[in-house]
Design an enzyme around this catalytic site. Sequence first.
Site, PDB file in Angstrom:
ATOM      1  N   THR A  49       0.858  -1.185   0.000  1.00  0.00           N
ATOM      2  CA  THR A  49       0.000   0.000   0.000  1.00  0.00           C
ATOM      3  C   THR A  49       0.894   1.235   0.000  1.00  0.00           C
ATOM      4  O   THR A  49       2.121   1.125  -0.022  1.00  0.00           O
ATOM      5  CB  THR A  49      -0.912   0.031   1.240  1.00  0.00           C
ATOM      6  N   CYS A  50       0.264   2.406   0.080  1.00  0.00           N
ATOM      7  CA  CYS A  50       1.058   3.633   0.081  1.00  0.00           C
ATOM      8  C   CYS A  50       1.895   3.775   1.351  1.00  0.00           C
ATOM      9  O   CYS A  50       2.874   4.515   1.366  1.00  0.00           O
ATOM     10  CB  CYS A  50       0.168   4.861  -0.100  1.00  0.00           C
ATOM     11  N   GLU A 114      -8.776   4.172  10.000  1.00  0.00           N
ATOM     12  CA  GLU A 114      -9.190   4.315   8.597  1.00  0.00           C
ATOM     13  C   GLU A 114      -9.643   2.964   8.041  1.00  0.00           C
ATOM     14  O   GLU A 114      -9.185   1.908   8.474  1.00  0.00           O
ATOM     15  CB  GLU A 114      -8.055   4.922   7.757  1.00  0.00           C
ATOM     16  N   MET A 193      -8.973   6.853  -3.344  1.00  0.00           N
ATOM     17  CA  MET A 193      -8.388   7.967  -2.608  1.00  0.00           C
ATOM     18  C   MET A 193      -8.829   9.306  -3.187  1.00  0.00           C
ATOM     19  O   MET A 193      -9.194  10.227  -2.453  1.00  0.00           O
ATOM     20  CB  MET A 193      -6.858   7.874  -2.626  1.00  0.00           C
TER      21      MET A 193
END
Length: 421
Positions: A49-50, A114, A193
């Site tokens: 992921t980021c 989140e 996003m």
Amino acid sequence: MKLVVVGLNHKSAPVSLREKVAYSSDTLPRSLQALTRLDAVHEGTILSTCNRVEIYMASRDPDAAAAQTSQWIARDHALDPADVTPHLYTKAESEAVRHGFCVASSLDSMVLGEAQILGQMKQAYQDALSAGSTGVVLNRFFQHAFLTAKRVRTETSIAENSVSVASAAVDLAKRIFGDLSGHSCLLIGAGEMCELAARHLVTHGVKEVLVTNRTFSRAVDLAQQFDGHAFPIEALAENLHRADIVISSTGSTVYMVGPDMVKQALKSRRQRPIFLIDIAVPRDLDPEIGQVDSAFLYDMDDLNKIVNDNRQDRAEAAQAAMQIIEGETPLFIQWLDTLDVVPTIKQMRRKAEAAKDQLLQKHLAGWDLSDTDRQRVENLARQLVNKLMHDPTERLRSLTNEHDGDRYIDAARKLYKLDDD
């Protein structure tokens, strides 16, 4: 079999390294196959992921699996291991299980609570299933992780009023501009996003939403949701000046915007400041943009500093969530331990049955017994074996739930000479 995790995240590595070891959807199947070819790795899944790259593995030798994987991550991205390994963490057995449950429950996220990470973990698991790189251990682990995350979100307040990376980016824009009313924004990318960012921006009064994406139809679809305007990615340079706020999140492996493009946009804007937030990993916006006058560039590492306030505010909910995870972790470990003992118990019983059958065959042939008497002898022999094997096998099954359960399995295998054949 043990669970092992090797990885890096926003706490252990800067974005400049995270983007170099990130996995794209195009290369992931090949990498999963290569991962499971490592000698000590029996099953493998890659979560990219980021904010993190983590390798989840099942192995009989956790130390060897961790060592091999640490080197492999660097090699797989044509990097020097000396530049990567200092940023890696390794977790094994109960620590690995606890960590994985925390990740799924967003307790290890940059933005506590989140929701995106659970979907990303589910996708990573599906990708591994498709590649054939999972097995009994990881299949059970991920299902348990997803159920644990569900408990955390339903039984605690961790998800209430939580922020996402996208909303944190919008909060950062508000710190710069104050009131966002009357400002325009450009979204580079049309994924989740960017959609989340658009919703937050519109809620805070942004007057115009511009969207561009490599797949133009997706840009059109997203723009229509907010009465905005879409344009092809090829027209990015000539449209950049229209935006006061730029938020970028694509899957590109090259920079989408460079300093020269920004300088040209600022010239058209008569040097009115432009605010750029890069929430992509690998990064979409060239870091050199930060050196351009009137251009204010922020990336994931900058957002990490901003969301720490949110983490402190949610400490009580996080504590309640950890209690759930601490309760679920030993349940998985107990299952994993019984998985190791089952083959040993089966071998013990097979050996006892074989000895019984050998003796019956040897002696019954010389006895003049009726069919009824023969059946009685065979039943008696079977009951005797079951009686003699019951206590040792049940005790062995129970002892493997202890922290040093492996040594009891090893002892049983030696006593019954299971590895001598």
